[in-house]
Design an enzyme around this catalytic site. Structure first.
Site, PDB file in Angstrom:
ATOM      1  N   CYS A 114       0.815  -1.223   0.000  1.00 44.32           N
ATOM      2  CA  CYS A 114       0.000   0.000   0.000  1.00 44.32           C
ATOM      3  C   CYS A 114       0.846   1.269   0.000  1.00 44.32           C
ATOM      4  CB  CYS A 114      -0.950   0.001   1.189  1.00 44.32           C
ATOM      5  SG  CYS A 114      -2.086  -1.393   1.152  1.00 44.32           S
ATOM      6  N   HIS A 250      -3.587   7.321   1.794  1.00 43.05           N
ATOM      7  CA  HIS A 250      -3.922   5.963   1.375  1.00 43.05           C
ATOM      8  C   HIS A 250      -5.327   5.662   1.877  1.00 43.05           C
ATOM      9  CE1 HIS A 250      -3.981   1.791   0.646  1.00 43.05           C
ATOM     10  NE2 HIS A 250      -3.838   1.431   1.906  1.00 43.05           N
ATOM     11  N   ASN A 280      -9.995  -0.154  -0.748  1.00 45.68           N
ATOM     12  CA  ASN A 280      -8.535  -0.084  -0.621  1.00 45.68           C
ATOM     13  C   ASN A 280      -7.904  -0.685  -1.885  1.00 45.68           C
ATOM     14  OD1 ASN A 280      -5.841  -0.450  -0.016  1.00 45.68           O
ATOM     15  ND2 ASN A 280      -6.191  -1.283   2.029  1.00 45.68           N
TER      16      ASN A 280
HETATM   17  O1  UT7 Z   1      -3.909  -1.106   3.398  1.00 42.24           O
HETATM   18  C1  UT7 Z   1      -3.100  -1.610   4.413  1.00 42.24           C
HETATM   19  C2  UT7 Z   1      -3.548  -1.090   5.667  1.00 42.24           C
HETATM   20  N1  UT7 Z   1      -4.755  -1.763   6.085  1.00 42.24           N
HETATM   21  C3  UT7 Z   1      -5.485  -1.189   6.983  1.00 42.24           C
HETATM   22  O2  UT7 Z   1      -5.166  -0.106   7.372  1.00 42.24           O
HETATM   23  C4  UT7 Z   1      -6.663  -1.934   7.573  1.00 42.24           C
HETATM   24  C5  UT7 Z   1      -6.725  -1.613   9.036  1.00 42.24           C
HETATM   25  N2  UT7 Z   1      -7.813  -2.277   9.725  1.00 42.24           N
HETATM   26  C6  UT7 Z   1      -9.110  -1.962   9.558  1.00 42.24           C
HETATM   27  O3  UT7 Z   1      -9.462  -1.159   8.720  1.00 42.24           O
HETATM   28  C7  UT7 Z   1     -10.135  -2.589  10.490  1.00 42.24           C
HETATM   29  O4  UT7 Z   1      -9.472  -3.217  11.549  1.00 42.24           O
HETATM   30  C8  UT7 Z   1     -11.050  -3.605   9.764  1.00 42.24           C
HETATM   31  C9  UT7 Z   1     -12.018  -2.874   8.862  1.00 42.24           C
HETATM   32  C10 UT7 Z   1     -10.223  -4.604   8.982  1.00 42.24           C
HETATM   33  C11 UT7 Z   1     -11.889  -4.382  10.794  1.00 42.24           C
HETATM   34  O5  UT7 Z   1     -12.640  -3.498  11.582  1.00 42.24           O
HETATM   35  P1  UT7 Z   1     -12.671  -3.646  13.175  1.00 42.24           P
HETATM   36  O6  UT7 Z   1     -13.593  -2.633  13.691  1.00 42.24           O
HETATM   37  O7  UT7 Z   1     -11.236  -3.643  13.649  1.00 42.24           O
HETATM   38  O8  UT7 Z   1     -13.358  -5.058  13.339  1.00 42.24           O
HETATM   39  P2  UT7 Z   1     -12.775  -6.356  14.061  1.00 42.24           P
HETATM   40  O9  UT7 Z   1     -11.704  -6.977  13.262  1.00 42.24           O
HETATM   41  O10 UT7 Z   1     -12.518  -6.027  15.494  1.00 42.24           O
HETATM   42  O11 UT7 Z   1     -14.055  -7.303  14.011  1.00 42.24           O
HETATM   43  C12 UT7 Z   1     -15.240  -7.010  14.768  1.00 42.24           C
HETATM   44  C13 UT7 Z   1     -16.274  -8.082  14.493  1.00 42.24           C
HETATM   45  C14 UT7 Z   1     -15.742  -9.501  14.636  1.00 42.24           C
HETATM   46  O12 UT7 Z   1     -16.759 -10.285  15.154  1.00 42.24           O
HETATM   47  P3  UT7 Z   1     -16.746 -10.721  16.723  1.00 42.24           P
HETATM   48  O13 UT7 Z   1     -15.457 -11.471  16.899  1.00 42.24           O
HETATM   49  O14 UT7 Z   1     -16.776  -9.428  17.493  1.00 42.24           O
HETATM   50  O15 UT7 Z   1     -17.969 -11.550  16.867  1.00 42.24           O
HETATM   51  C15 UT7 Z   1     -15.491  -9.922  13.210  1.00 42.24           C
HETATM   52  O16 UT7 Z   1     -15.579 -11.313  13.037  1.00 42.24           O
HETATM   53  O17 UT7 Z   1     -16.735  -7.966  13.138  1.00 42.24           O
HETATM   54  C16 UT7 Z   1     -16.635  -9.229  12.490  1.00 42.24           C
HETATM   55  N3  UT7 Z   1     -16.370  -9.008  11.069  1.00 42.24           N
HETATM   56  C17 UT7 Z   1     -17.348  -8.836  10.176  1.00 42.24           C
HETATM   57  N4  UT7 Z   1     -18.671  -8.808  10.288  1.00 42.24           N
HETATM   58  C18 UT7 Z   1     -19.396  -8.580   9.168  1.00 42.24           C
HETATM   59  C19 UT7 Z   1     -15.159  -8.943  10.454  1.00 42.24           C
HETATM   60  N5  UT7 Z   1     -15.353  -8.727   9.150  1.00 42.24           N
HETATM   61  C20 UT7 Z   1     -16.689  -8.647   8.947  1.00 42.24           C
HETATM   62  C21 UT7 Z   1     -17.488  -8.427   7.809  1.00 42.24           C
HETATM   63  N6  UT7 Z   1     -18.816  -8.388   7.969  1.00 42.24           N
HETATM   64  N7  UT7 Z   1     -16.965  -8.220   6.578  1.00 42.24           N
END
Ligand code: UT7
Length: 323
Positions: A114, A250, A280
């Protein structure tokens, strides 16, 4: 007068097919509400048959050359940032070179995921100011959809395909208010490989592999690293954050964009946001967002612009330029 690398034109390209969150919800256990609330993403473009990283890069490059009024024959350097090259080798930059009908120039790829466009821009800037080239095409292009695990909802909803390009020219410009790249700063910390990577490669599994990410950990590092590198680059250029006209970040997550802007005390209205439409697009995201804001008239000649990115490695970096 100072020799600087000036952006003479920008261009971009997107695949034909646009995919919204509702369509993804038919493929994996997700919803439009979750994706919009956690990421700000509403749509992304996905490459179809015949659309590749190099073909998107060629279209973006042609658009940038047209905008700059520069003929392909004038280009003596092509740097293409990508994590999804058409072939393991040769470099996709050479595919772009051939498609543009440029018979002899320096052409190579940069792999910094990225942050790739920031890395490529900084390398090009150094070559231009060092006399190694005069007119460069710097491109970020990706087909991330081809390395996504379409059964993993934690990654497949986040990425999209596309390309962005700039034509960069070495020019003598005014010391104080001349156009061009004023300062850049790059970083890498390879200890974090396990937080964001592809689980394959030619020298390990012999397969291409799929994207794996520990999103929350990446998020935490991104906000800290991006705020830090933006501060560094503004200090290098002796520019106050309040004087910045536009930040072109980004586009990984709308919440990262908000948090980073807040940390620096920047007006969120000055942050170019395209993550809602493009998701992204890895190395393509910064030049794609830059081209969007140039073409819709927001970024004008003379504006102070900060570009920043962070990605797998980790790698991260920023540039400040007078457009
Ligand atoms: O380009 C390189 C750089 N990349 C980034 O900067 C990405 C950085 N990270 C992020 O943008 C965020 O961490 C994400 C968007 C990837 C995830 O968001 P989050 O608020 O950190 O969610 P999380 O990983 O803590 O997941 C929360 C919940 C989980 O369920 P439980 O364990 O609380 O029951 C996940 O399983 O959301 C669930 N989850 C989803 N639910 C519906 C994860 N992905 C999805 C989904 N749809 N697509």
């Amino acid at each position: 007068m100072t020799l600087r690398s000036v952006i003479e034109g920008t261009g971009s390209a997107l695949p034909r097919r646009r995919v919204d969150n509702a369509e993804l919800a038919t493929m994996v256990d997700t919803s439009d509400e979750w994706i919009v609330e956690r990421t700000g993403i509403r749509t992304r473009y996905i490459a179809g048959e015949g659309e590749t990283t190099a073909s998107l890069a060629v279209e973006a490059a042609r658009n940038a050359l047209d905008a700059a009024g520069v003929a392909p024959a004038e280009v003596d350097l092509i740097i293409l940032a990508t994590a999804t090259p058409d072939q393991t080798f040769p470099a996709s930059a050479t595919i772009v070179q051939a498609a543009l009908g440029i018979n002899d120039c320096v052409a190579f790829d940069v792999a910094a995921v990225c942050s790739g466009f920031l890395y490529a821009l900084t390398v090009a800037d150094n070559m231009l100011r060092g006399g190694g080239a005069k007119t460069a095409l710097v491109i970020g292009a990706e087909t991330m959809s081809r390395i996504l695990d379409w059964e993993d909802r934690t990654t497949c909803v986040l990425f999209g395909d596309g390309a962005g390009a700039v034509v960069l020219r070495a020019q003598e410009t005014d010391d104080h208010d001349g156009r061009g790249i004023l300062a850049s700063k790059l970083h890498a910390d390879g200890r974090h490989n396990g937080l964001l990577n592809v689980d394959g490669g030619p020298s390990t599994t012999g397969t291409v592999g799929k994207v794996r990410m520990k999103g929350q950990d990446v998020f935490r590092h991104a906000v800290v690293n991006l705020a830090q590198v933006m501060r560094e680059v503004l200090e290098l250029a002796s520019i106050d954050a309040a004087d910045v006209n536009w930040v072109v970040p980004h586009q990984a997550n709308a919440r990262i964009l908000d948090a980073t802007a807040r940390k620096l005390g920047l007006d969120p209205a000055r942050v170019v946001v395209t993550v809602d439409r493009h998701a992204n697009t890895s190395a393509a995201s910064v030049p794609l967002a830059l081209d969007t804001a140039v073409r819709d008239g927001r970024i004008e000649q003379g504006d102070l612009v900060v570009l920043e990115a962070m990605g797998g490695g980790f790698t991260w970096g920023a540039s400040v330029l007078r457009f």
